[in-house]
Design a protein around this motif. Structure first.
Motif, PDB file in Angstrom:
ATOM      1  N   ILE A 132       0.665  -1.159   0.048  1.00  0.00           N
ATOM      2  CA  ILE A 132       0.047   0.190   0.150  1.00  0.00           C
ATOM      3  C   ILE A 132       0.908   1.233  -0.079  1.00  0.00           C
ATOM      4  CG2 ILE A 132      -2.051  -1.195   1.221  1.00  0.00           C
ATOM      5  CD1 ILE A 132      -0.976  -0.016   3.752  1.00  0.00           C
ATOM      6  N   ASP A 133       2.132   1.063  -0.014  1.00  0.00           N
ATOM      7  CA  ASP A 133       3.084   2.294   0.133  1.00  0.00           C
ATOM      8  C   ASP A 133       3.772   2.436  -1.355  1.00  0.00           C
ATOM      9  OD1 ASP A 133       4.801   0.082  -0.110  1.00  0.00           O
ATOM     10  OD2 ASP A 133       5.873   0.590   1.422  1.00  0.00           O
ATOM     11  N   GLY A 134       3.249   1.637  -2.626  1.00  0.00           N
ATOM     12  CA  GLY A 134       3.814   1.867  -3.696  1.00  0.00           C
ATOM     13  C   GLY A 134       5.013   1.144  -4.219  1.00  0.00           C
ATOM     14  N   SER A 135       5.348   0.181  -3.208  1.00  0.00           N
ATOM     15  CA  SER A 135       6.556  -0.476  -3.318  1.00  0.00           C
ATOM     16  C   SER A 135       6.361  -1.800  -4.288  1.00  0.00           C
ATOM     17  CB  SER A 135       6.759  -1.214  -1.899  1.00  0.00           C
ATOM     18  OG  SER A 135       5.781  -2.133  -1.476  1.00  0.00           O
ATOM     19  N   CYS A 136       5.260  -2.286  -4.623  1.00  0.00           N
ATOM     20  CA  CYS A 136       4.775  -3.278  -5.294  1.00  0.00           C
ATOM     21  C   CYS A 136       3.413  -3.394  -6.111  1.00  0.00           C
ATOM     22  CB  CYS A 136       5.314  -4.761  -4.788  1.00  0.00           C
ATOM     23  SG  CYS A 136       4.008  -5.293  -3.640  1.00  0.00           S
ATOM     24  N   SER A 137       3.323  -4.126  -6.979  1.00  0.00           N
ATOM     25  CA  SER A 137       1.996  -4.097  -7.737  1.00  0.00           C
ATOM     26  C   SER A 137       1.282  -5.274  -7.082  1.00  0.00           C
ATOM     27  CB  SER A 137       1.935  -4.541  -9.421  1.00  0.00           C
ATOM     28  OG  SER A 137       2.809  -5.622  -9.308  1.00  0.00           O
ATOM     29  N   ASN A 138       0.213  -5.385  -7.250  1.00  0.00           N
ATOM     30  CA  ASN A 138      -0.710  -6.318  -6.576  1.00  0.00           C
ATOM     31  C   ASN A 138      -0.289  -7.680  -7.459  1.00  0.00           C
ATOM     32  OD1 ASN A 138      -2.763  -4.871  -5.026  1.00  0.00           O
ATOM     33  ND2 ASN A 138      -2.982  -3.917  -7.095  1.00  0.00           N
ATOM     34  N   GLN A 139      -0.051  -8.834  -6.842  1.00  0.00           N
ATOM     35  CA  GLN A 139       0.787 -10.097  -7.667  1.00  0.00           C
ATOM     36  C   GLN A 139       0.127 -11.148  -6.684  1.00  0.00           C
ATOM     37  OE1 GLN A 139       4.919  -9.979  -8.041  1.00  0.00           O
ATOM     38  NE2 GLN A 139       4.975  -7.729  -7.678  1.00  0.00           N
ATOM     39  N   VAL A 140      -0.258 -12.079  -7.701  1.00  0.00           N
ATOM     40  CA  VAL A 140      -0.500 -13.426  -7.175  1.00  0.00           C
ATOM     41  C   VAL A 140      -0.120 -14.550  -8.160  1.00  0.00           C
ATOM     42  CG1 VAL A 140      -2.733 -14.921  -6.594  1.00  0.00           C
ATOM     43  CG2 VAL A 140      -2.719 -12.255  -6.692  1.00  0.00           C
ATOM     44  N   TYR A 141       0.570 -15.491  -7.319  1.00  0.00           N
ATOM     45  CA  TYR A 141       1.038 -16.525  -8.293  1.00  0.00           C
ATOM     46  C   TYR A 141       0.626 -17.935  -7.755  1.00  0.00           C
ATOM     47  CZ  TYR A 141       5.099 -13.452  -8.864  1.00  0.00           C
ATOM     48  OH  TYR A 141       6.040 -12.373  -9.108  1.00  0.00           O
ATOM     49  N   PHE A 142      -0.048 -18.721  -8.671  1.00  0.00           N
ATOM     50  CA  PHE A 142      -0.982 -19.834  -8.756  1.00  0.00           C
ATOM     51  C   PHE A 142      -0.277 -20.905  -9.242  1.00  0.00           C
ATOM     52  CE2 PHE A 142      -4.235 -17.342  -6.881  1.00  0.00           C
ATOM     53  CZ  PHE A 142      -5.476 -18.168  -6.597  1.00  0.00           C
ATOM     54  N   GLY A 143       0.155 -22.232  -8.783  1.00  0.00           N
ATOM     55  CA  GLY A 143       0.304 -23.372  -9.369  1.00  0.00           C
ATOM     56  C   GLY A 143       1.237 -24.010  -8.708  1.00  0.00           C
ATOM     57  N   ALA A 144       2.171 -25.050  -9.332  1.00  0.00           N
ATOM     58  CA  ALA A 144       2.964 -25.943  -8.573  1.00  0.00           C
ATOM     59  C   ALA A 144       4.536 -24.976  -8.564  1.00  0.00           C
ATOM     60  CB  ALA A 144       3.413 -27.103  -9.535  1.00  0.00           C
ATOM     61  N   ILE A 145       4.540 -24.359  -7.396  1.00  0.00           N
ATOM     62  CA  ILE A 145       5.608 -23.452  -7.170  1.00  0.00           C
ATOM     63  C   ILE A 145       6.610 -24.153  -6.313  1.00  0.00           C
ATOM     64  CG2 ILE A 145       6.203 -21.299  -6.175  1.00  0.00           C
ATOM     65  CD1 ILE A 145       3.363 -20.279  -6.818  1.00  0.00           C
ATOM     66  N   ASP A 146       8.012 -24.180  -6.738  1.00  0.00           N
ATOM     67  CA  ASP A 146       8.896 -24.841  -6.227  1.00  0.00           C
ATOM     68  C   ASP A 146       9.544 -23.852  -5.115  1.00  0.00           C
ATOM     69  OD1 ASP A 146       9.973 -26.193  -9.182  1.00  0.00           O
ATOM     70  OD2 ASP A 146       8.989 -27.005  -7.464  1.00  0.00           O
ATOM     71  N   SER A 147       9.775 -22.762  -5.445  1.00  0.00           N
ATOM     72  CA  SER A 147      10.513 -21.681  -4.360  1.00  0.00           C
ATOM     73  C   SER A 147      10.070 -20.277  -4.625  1.00  0.00           C
ATOM     74  CB  SER A 147      12.148 -21.966  -4.452  1.00  0.00           C
ATOM     75  OG  SER A 147      12.571 -21.421  -5.876  1.00  0.00           O
TER      76      SER A 147
END
Length: 247
Positions: free
Chosen positions: A125-140
């Motif tokens: 909420i401070d402009g540091s990053c966009s809204n991000q969502v990762y979905f799936g078979a994430i290793d790391s």
């Protein structure tokens, strides 16, 4: 389509935590910039552009949670592993969810492994990053942006044009891809690697040193998983995710 019942498992609760606060904006002395101020203690969390407008942590993460819950059966939410990380005086937050009961087995001639569905959501909420969502078979995943595995990425900037409902719909649409990707990986496990691995890697990786290192790693994966396409894929994901001391 959402399932026709409400799951009893809330996954996580943010109400009453350090992430439960609203913000207001005040102009700065610089044209086109404004302060982001936490209303509970009047502290300044950041300086953003005049068009910046972020959903609260509660609204964003609860939206993600509701989409996950409405698209899964109750037993799929049991034993979920939840990790919540905050930074910059709680202006940034990350929620990492591994659904232990949403899984697929990938079986080769010599080996089998389980892949769980994982969801990682980031919000600032401070402009540091966009809204991000990762979905799936994430290793790391590391907060410096490095990520390994098979996943879908949804990113939306915090601007006046962001519509939270539209973002949640994209998250909802991405869910089915986990099953599709796992089916694809099983197909790779069933597909023999009918090429010379060294020649193939030399054609992909132009650095002789890296190609040699990848070939050694691929040979180890093949000895464990059999000579199939999934073993080669596993070598690449191992190398890219810094999974062990061989990398």
């Amino acid at each position: 389509m959402p399932l026709d019942f409400v799951t009893p498992n809330p996954l996580f609760t943010l109400e009453g935590t350090d992430l439960d606060f609203s913000v207001r904006y005040e102009p700065t002395r610089m044209e086109g910039k404004k302060y982001v101020i936490r209303e509970t203690d009047d502290s300044v969390l950041g300086i953003v552009g005049s068009k910046f407008k972020a959903a609260s942590h509660i609204d964003f993460f609860n939206g993600i949670k509701e989409v996950i819950q409405e698209n899964r059966f109750p037993h799929e939410l049991e034993d979920a592993k939840i990790k919540i990380t905050t930074a910059r005086n709680s202006a940034f937050a990350l929620i990492d969810i591994t659904l232990s009961n949403v899984k697929h087995k990938i079986v080769t001639s010599r080996h089998q492994t389980e892949i769980n569905e994982r969801i990682i959501a980031l919000h600032g909420i401070d402009g540091s990053c966009s809204n991000q969502v990762y979905f799936g078979a994430i290793d790391s995943f590391c907060t410096n942006g490095q990520i390994g595995g098979e996943y879908d990425t949804i990113k939306r900037k915090n601007t006046s044009g962001l519509i939270l409902e539209r973002l949640m719909q994209e998250v909802r649409d991405a869910k089915i891809n986990f099953d599709i990707r796992c089916q694809m990986m099983q197909k790779w496990a069933d597909t023999p690697l009918n090429v010379d691995g060294k020649t193939l890697l030399d054609s992909i990786i132009k650095s002789e040193r890296l190609s040699k290192k990848m070939y050694e790693l691929a040979c180890q994966e093949i000895s464990k998983r059999g000579k199939n396409v999934f073993a080669l894929y596993s070598a690449f994901t191992n190398y890219s995710s810094y999974a062990d001391e061989r990398n």
